[in-house]
Design an enzyme around this catalytic site. Structure first.
Site, PDB file in Angstrom:
ATOM      1  CB  SER A 119      12.236   0.871  10.369  1.00 49.13           C
ATOM      2  OG  SER A 119      10.965   1.505  10.422  1.00 49.13           O
ATOM      3  CE1 TYR A 175      11.077  -1.668   5.259  1.00 49.75           C
ATOM      4  CE2 TYR A 175       9.804  -0.846   7.124  1.00 49.75           C
ATOM      5  CZ  TYR A 175      10.849  -0.700   6.227  1.00 49.75           C
ATOM      6  OH  TYR A 175      11.668   0.401   6.311  1.00 49.75           O
ATOM      7  CE  LYS A 183      14.020  -1.752   7.326  1.00 50.72           C
ATOM      8  NZ  LYS A 183      15.353  -1.409   6.775  1.00 50.72           N
TER       9      LYS A 183
END
Length: 274
Positions: free
Chosen positions: A165, A178, A182
């Site tokens: 991401s 999160y 990534k």
């Protein structure tokens, strides 16, 4: 009104993207795409199949798998599907076994499964949140890679694609854990590039920016949020899942035969790095 306009734009983009596909770069290849019953995963599965691959779809819910398989088969594509929660070893094993039984082997692994069960700053996050996100987003990606090797080593042109991401480069404040997971995937790609190259396997990553999916719905369902998000994007719009799928098909194909260890950002010009 905004929602209607968005839906019309999505349908028009999908129709134009599908009608413009003329490549058959993946004829004779077999692919697995995890978390592939909606959003980016489904778009990738569709595009790989449109380019000639036989694709095994997977998701945690049987009803979603059945629906996605029926949808793609109705388009004349060669697909099958199975339930696979990537955090469950027996279901990962079944995923590979079913792929070999149905299609005879494996050439392409697309690790797309990821979660974000909570929002908030990093230092306010509970240990449980850290464990859950890193278990699925990082550890299970590694396990899928490792468990795919017996099949991939038998392929003439094997490839692994990891979905990272843009948050891995520029963390989002409310998606802190999160984002860190990534970033870890960027390291996983770099750390395994040479080892996989020795086995003839390429590995690359894709780092999407703001893509119009269910996960990002809060960012565009109101006109105010939508305008705020677009301010940070040079192209002044969110991306579409098919715009990620096209890159995945390229990276999986022989057109990318000399590309490995890279992560490509697809963000419409969102600032991310030098």
């Amino acid at each position: 009104m905004l929602r209607t306009t968005i839906k019309q734009s999505v349908r028009q983009f999908n129709a134009n993207a599908s009608s413009s596909i003329k490549c058959h770069r993946l004829e004779g290849k077999v692919a697995i795409v995890t978390a592939s019953t909606e959003g980016i995963g489904l778009s990738i599965a569709r595009r790989l199949a449109q380019e000639g691959a036989k694709v095994m779809l997977s998701s945690r819910k049987e009803a979603n798998v059945k629906k996605a398989v029926e949808e793609l088969k109705s388009e004349g594509l060669q697909v099958a599907g199975t339930v696979c929660h990537v955090g469950k070893a027996e279901q990962r094993k079944n995923l590979f076994e079913k792929t070999k039984t149905n299609f005879g082997g494996l050439d392409i692994l697309v690790s797309n499964a990821g979660i974000n069960p909570a929002v908030g700053p990093a230092l306010d996050s509970d240990e449980e949140v850290w464990d859950k996100i890193f278990d699925i987003n990082v550890k299970c990606t590694y396990l899928l890679m490792k468990e795919s090797l017996p099949l991939l080593k038998c392929s003439k042109s094997p490839s692994i694609i990891i979905m990272s991401s843009i948050a891995g480069y520029q963390p989002y404040n409310l998606l802190s854990i999160y984002s860190i997971s990534k970033t870890a995937l960027l390291g996983l790609i770099k750390a395994t590039t040479s080892e996989l190259a020795d086995k003839g396997i390429r590995i690359n990553g894709i780092a999407p920016g703001m893509i119009r999916t269910k996960m990002s719905q809060l960012l565009y369902e109101s006109e105010e949020n939508h305008e705020l998000v677009k301010m940070n994007i040079s192209m002044r719009r969110l991306g579409m899942p098919d715009e990620i799928a096209g890159l995945a098909a390229f990276l999986a194909s022989d057109d990318a035969s000399y590309i490995t260890g890279e992560t490509i950002i697809v963000s419409g010009g969102t600032n991310s790095r030098l």
